[in-house]
Design an enzyme around this catalytic site. Structure first.
Site, PDB file in Angstrom:
ATOM      1  N   TYR A   1     -15.127 -11.686  -0.300  1.00 11.15           N
ATOM      2  CA  TYR A   1     -15.798 -10.386  -0.531  1.00 11.15           C
ATOM      3  C   TYR A   1     -17.030 -10.565  -1.421  1.00 11.15           C
ATOM      4  CZ  TYR A   1     -11.857  -7.951   1.598  1.00 11.15           C
ATOM      5  OH  TYR A   1     -10.924  -7.516   2.497  1.00 11.15           O
TER       6      TYR A   1
ATOM      7  N   ASP B   1      -6.988  -2.446  -7.545  1.00  7.47           N
ATOM      8  CA  ASP B   1      -7.516  -3.102  -6.347  1.00  7.47           C
ATOM      9  C   ASP B   1      -7.899  -4.537  -6.683  1.00  7.47           C
ATOM     10  OD1 ASP B   1      -8.433  -2.197  -3.446  1.00  7.47           O
ATOM     11  OD2 ASP B   1      -9.840  -3.705  -4.177  1.00  7.47           O
TER      12      ASP B   1
ATOM     13  N   ARG C   1      -6.145  11.734  -5.768  1.00  8.24           N
ATOM     14  CA  ARG C   1      -7.419  11.026  -5.572  1.00  8.24           C
ATOM     15  C   ARG C   1      -8.576  12.022  -5.632  1.00  8.24           C
ATOM     16  NH1 ARG C   1     -10.434   9.831  -1.134  1.00  8.24           N
ATOM     17  NH2 ARG C   1     -11.258   7.728  -0.814  1.00  8.24           N
TER      18      ARG C   1
ATOM     19  N   ARG D   1       0.818  -1.225   0.000  1.00  4.93           N
ATOM     20  CA  ARG D   1       0.000   0.000   0.000  1.00  4.93           C
ATOM     21  C   ARG D   1       0.851   1.274   0.000  1.00  4.93           C
ATOM     22  NH1 ARG D   1      -5.532  -0.697   1.946  1.00  4.93           N
ATOM     23  NH2 ARG D   1      -6.225  -2.471   0.738  1.00  4.93           N
TER      24      ARG D   1
ATOM     25  N   ARG E   1      -3.164   6.779   1.244  1.00  6.89           N
ATOM     26  CA  ARG E   1      -3.657   7.994   1.900  1.00  6.89           C
ATOM     27  C   ARG E   1      -2.702   8.650   2.875  1.00  6.89           C
ATOM     28  NH1 ARG E   1      -8.939   4.808   3.498  1.00  6.89           N
ATOM     29  NH2 ARG E   1      -7.311   3.254   3.353  1.00  6.89           N
TER      30      ARG E   1
HETATM   31  O1  CP3 Z   1       0.134   0.596  -3.372  1.00  6.31           O
HETATM   32  C1  CP3 Z   1      -0.393  -0.527  -3.458  1.00  6.31           C
HETATM   33  O2  CP3 Z   1      -0.203  -1.424  -2.609  1.00  6.31           O
HETATM   34  C2  CP3 Z   1      -1.202  -0.862  -4.700  1.00  6.31           C
HETATM   35  C3  CP3 Z   1      -2.604  -0.790  -4.645  1.00  6.31           C
HETATM   36  C4  CP3 Z   1      -3.454  -1.723  -3.798  1.00  6.31           C
HETATM   37  C5  CP3 Z   1      -4.678  -1.266  -3.247  1.00  6.31           C
HETATM   38  N1  CP3 Z   1      -5.337  -2.338  -2.732  1.00  6.31           N
HETATM   39  C6  CP3 Z   1      -5.152   0.123  -3.274  1.00  6.31           C
HETATM   40  C7  CP3 Z   1      -6.180   0.550  -2.304  1.00  6.31           C
HETATM   41  C8  CP3 Z   1      -3.362  -3.089  -3.519  1.00  6.31           C
HETATM   42  C9  CP3 Z   1      -2.245  -4.053  -3.831  1.00  6.31           C
HETATM   43  C10 CP3 Z   1      -4.575  -3.469  -2.862  1.00  6.31           C
HETATM   44  C11 CP3 Z   1      -4.899  -4.839  -2.459  1.00  6.31           C
HETATM   45  C12 CP3 Z   1      -6.125  -5.091  -1.703  1.00  6.31           C
HETATM   46  N2  CP3 Z   1      -7.340  -4.484  -1.820  1.00  6.31           N
HETATM   47  C13 CP3 Z   1      -6.261  -6.129  -0.758  1.00  6.31           C
HETATM   48  C14 CP3 Z   1      -5.189  -7.130  -0.382  1.00  6.31           C
HETATM   49  C15 CP3 Z   1      -4.192  -6.593   0.562  1.00  6.31           C
HETATM   50  C16 CP3 Z   1      -4.720  -6.332   1.952  1.00  6.31           C
HETATM   51  O3  CP3 Z   1      -4.822  -5.152   2.305  1.00  6.31           O
HETATM   52  O4  CP3 Z   1      -5.027  -7.311   2.661  1.00  6.31           O
HETATM   53  C17 CP3 Z   1      -7.581  -6.082  -0.258  1.00  6.31           C
HETATM   54  C18 CP3 Z   1      -8.162  -6.987   0.796  1.00  6.31           C
HETATM   55  C19 CP3 Z   1      -8.258  -5.048  -0.961  1.00  6.31           C
HETATM   56  C20 CP3 Z   1      -9.695  -4.653  -0.837  1.00  6.31           C
HETATM   57  C21 CP3 Z   1      -9.837  -3.291  -0.318  1.00  6.31           C
HETATM   58  N3  CP3 Z   1      -9.498  -2.163  -1.024  1.00  6.31           N
HETATM   59  C22 CP3 Z   1     -10.327  -2.903   0.942  1.00  6.31           C
HETATM   60  C23 CP3 Z   1     -10.796  -3.849   2.035  1.00  6.31           C
HETATM   61  C24 CP3 Z   1     -10.292  -1.500   0.972  1.00  6.31           C
HETATM   62  C25 CP3 Z   1     -10.821  -0.608   2.062  1.00  6.31           C
HETATM   63  C26 CP3 Z   1      -9.902  -0.529   3.220  1.00  6.31           C
HETATM   64  C27 CP3 Z   1      -9.005   0.683   3.121  1.00  6.31           C
HETATM   65  O5  CP3 Z   1      -7.794   0.554   3.322  1.00  6.31           O
HETATM   66  O6  CP3 Z   1      -9.563   1.776   2.884  1.00  6.31           O
HETATM   67  C28 CP3 Z   1      -9.709  -1.061  -0.246  1.00  6.31           C
HETATM   68  C29 CP3 Z   1      -9.452   0.327  -0.643  1.00  6.31           C
HETATM   69  C30 CP3 Z   1      -8.080   0.657  -1.148  1.00  6.31           C
HETATM   70  N4  CP3 Z   1      -7.342  -0.099  -2.009  1.00  6.31           N
HETATM   71  C31 CP3 Z   1      -7.367   1.859  -0.875  1.00  6.31           C
HETATM   72  C32 CP3 Z   1      -6.176   1.799  -1.608  1.00  6.31           C
HETATM   73  C33 CP3 Z   1      -5.110   2.856  -1.694  1.00  6.31           C
HETATM   74  C34 CP3 Z   1      -7.875   3.027  -0.020  1.00  6.31           C
HETATM   75  C35 CP3 Z   1      -8.915   3.709  -0.834  1.00  6.31           C
HETATM   76  C36 CP3 Z   1      -8.894   5.206  -0.752  1.00  6.31           C
HETATM   77  O7  CP3 Z   1      -7.984   5.857  -1.303  1.00  6.31           O
HETATM   78  O8  CP3 Z   1      -9.845   5.699  -0.185  1.00  6.31           O
END
Ligand code: CP3
Length: 343
Positions: free
Chosen positions: A152, A75, A38, A25, A29
Site C-alpha cells: 500500500y 486499520d 461511523r 471484520r 458496515r
Molecule cells: O473488525 C475488525 O476486523 C477490526 C478492524 C479492521 C479493519 N481493517 C477495519 C476496516 C481490521 C483488522 C482491518 C485490517 C485491514 N485493513 C486489512 C487486512 C485484512 C484484509 O481485509 O485483507 C487491510 C488490507 C486493510 C486496509 C483497508 N482498510 C482497506 C483496503 C479498506 C477499504 C476496503 C473496505 O473494506 O472498505 C479499509 C477500510 C476498512 N477497514 C473498513 C473497516 C471496517 C471499512 C471502512 C468504512 O467503514 O467505510
C-alpha cells in the site's frame, strides 16, 4: 488456574468439542449500529482515532452475537500514517497514501520508535476494551504484516497484483529492503504497545502474501513475521500470535514452524481436508469459511459451516471466515452460522 476462555484454550493447543468463533471484520458496515456510530464519528479514520467510539464499535458484534473474541477497531494503514505517510480514504474506492518510490521518500519517514504519539488513541481504545469486554471474550490486537503494508505504501493504494511493490523490489532492492526493515521494527513496537495496553493475542494480516513466490515468500512473508514474533516473544512469551498469510497456498504448510506463530489463519481458497493434515498438525488453525455465504445464507451456509468445522474438529481450531465479512452480508445469517457451529 484453568484457562476459561475458549479462544485461549484453542490457541494453547487444546482440541475442543465446540470451537471458539469470531469473524474477520466483525465490526463493520453490515451492522446498522456500526453505520450509525461511523456517521457520528464523521468518517472512517475519525472513528479509528476516537477511543470511545472505536471501543463502542468493537463491542457491538460482541453484544449482538457473543463472539469468543473481539479485535480492536483500527486499520493496518494507521501504522504508515504514524510513520509520516499521508493517508486518506476515497469514498467508495478505498485507501490512498502518499507513495514511497525512492530512498528520498523513505528518508522522510520517522524512525520505528517515533510512532507511539500518533498511535496513542489506539492504545487508549485497547485500554478501554480490556476493562469493558466480558470476561469470557478474548481480546486481540493486530497489525498488517510488513509486505502487505509496504504494497500500500509503495503503490499509494490497493492494487490487484501488487505490481508497484514487486517493481521496486526488482529495481531498487536496497530501498525496498530498508522499507521492510523499518516496517518490521515499527510493527514490533506497535504490537508490543498494544499488548502492554491490554491485548491478550495479536494477529498479523499479510493479505497479499499470495503474490510472493518462492524465495521472495521466504524473504518477505516468512522472515519479517519470524522477526516480529521473536521480538514479541522476547518480552511476552505467553501472548499467542496468529499469522494470516492470505493465499499462501501450499506455503501454509510449515508456516507456523518457520515463523514461530502459534496459529495460522487460513483463507477461503485452501482445502480444509488438506489443511487439517498439512497445517493443523503443527498447531492451532483458524478460518476458512467463505464470507460470501453470509450474503447468500440458507442451507448452503449451514452445510458449509458444518463441513468446515467438522474438517478441523480433530485438532485445535478457531472457527472464522477466510476473509472479511462484506458490507452486503445479512446480520441474520451470522446467527444462522453461529447456530450451525455451536449447535
Ligand atoms: O473488525 C475488525 O476486523 C477490526 C478492524 C479492521 C479493519 N481493517 C477495519 C476496516 C481490521 C483488522 C482491518 C485490517 C485491514 N485493513 C486489512 C487486512 C485484512 C484484509 O481485509 O485483507 C487491510 C488490507 C486493510 C486496509 C483497508 N482498510 C482497506 C483496503 C479498506 C477499504 C476496503 C473496505 O473494506 O472498505 C479499509 C477500510 C476498512 N477497514 C473498513 C473497516 C471496517 C471499512 C471502512 C468504512 O467503514 O467505510
Amino acid at each position: 488456574m484453568r484457562e476459561e476462555k475458549l479462544m485461549m484454550r484453542a490457541l494453547g493447543g487444546e482440541t475442543l468439542p465446540v470451537p471458539p468463533v469470531w469473524m474477520m471484520r466483525q465490526a463493520g458496515r453490515y451492522l446498522p449500529e456500526y453505520r450509525e456510530t461511523r456517521a457520528k464519528a464523521g468518517d472512517f479514520l475519525s472513528l479509528c482515532y476516537n477511543p470511545e467510539l472505536a471501543a463502542e464499535v468493537t463491542l457491538q458484534p460482541i453484544r449482538r452475537y457473543g463472539f469468543d473474541a473481539a479485535i480492536v477497531f483500527a486499520d493496518i494503514l494507521l501504522l504508515p500514517q504514524a510513520l509520516g505517510a499521508e493517508l486518506w480514504f476515497e469514498t467508495g474506492e478505498g485507501p490512498r497514501l502518499s507513495q514511497i518510490r525512492t530512498k528520498a521518500d523513505l528518508a522522510r519517514l520517522k524512525p520505528a520508535d517515533a510512532i507511539h504519539e500518533h498511535l496513542a488513541p489506539v492504545y487508549e481504545t485497547v485500554r478501554i476494551l480490556a476493562e469493558e469486554l466480558p470476561r469470557e471474550t478474548t481480546f486481540m490486537g493486530f497489525a498488517g504484516a510488513p509486505w502487505t503494508v509496504a504494497t500500500y505504501m509503495i503503490a499509494g493504494r490497493g492494487t490487484p497484483d501488487q505490481g508497484p511493490a514487486h517493481a521496486l523490489m526488482q529495481q531498487d532492492p536496497t530501498c525496498f529492503d530498508a522499507l521492510i526493515d523499518l516496517l518490521t521494527a515499527a510493527t514490533t513496537e506497535y504490537l508490543l504497545a498494544q499488548i502492554k495496553a491490554g491485548a491478550e493475542v495479536v494477529k498479523l494480516f499479510d493479505s497479499w502474501a499470495g503474490s510472493l513466490k518462492g524465495a521472495a515468500f521466504d524473504k518477505y512473508a516468512i522472515a519479517p513475521t519470524r522477526r516480529i514474533v521473536a521480538g514479541l516473544k522476547a518480552v511476552y512469551p505467553d501472548v499467542p500470535v496468529i499469522a494470516f498469510p492470505r493465499e499462501a497456498g501450499t506455503r501454509f504448510q510449515g508456516f507456523a514452524k518457520a515463523t514461530g506463530a502459534d496459529c495460522v489463519a487460513l483463507d477461503t481458497a485452501v482445502d480444509a481436508q488438506w489443511a487439517a493434515k498439512a497445517v493443523q498438525v503443527d498447531g492451532c488453525v483458524q478460518g476458512n469459511l467463505d464470507p460470501r455465504l453470509l450474503v447468500s445464507g440458507g442451507d448452503d451456509l449451514v452445510r458449509e459451516a458444518r463441513r468446515v468445522a467438522d474438517a478441523f474438529a480433530g485438532g485445535p481450531y478457531i472457527f472464522n471466515l477466510g476473509h472479511g465479512i462484506t458490507p452486503d452480508a445479512d446480520p441474520a445469517n451470522v446467527d444462522l452460522m453461529l447456530r450451525a457451529v455451536r449447535g
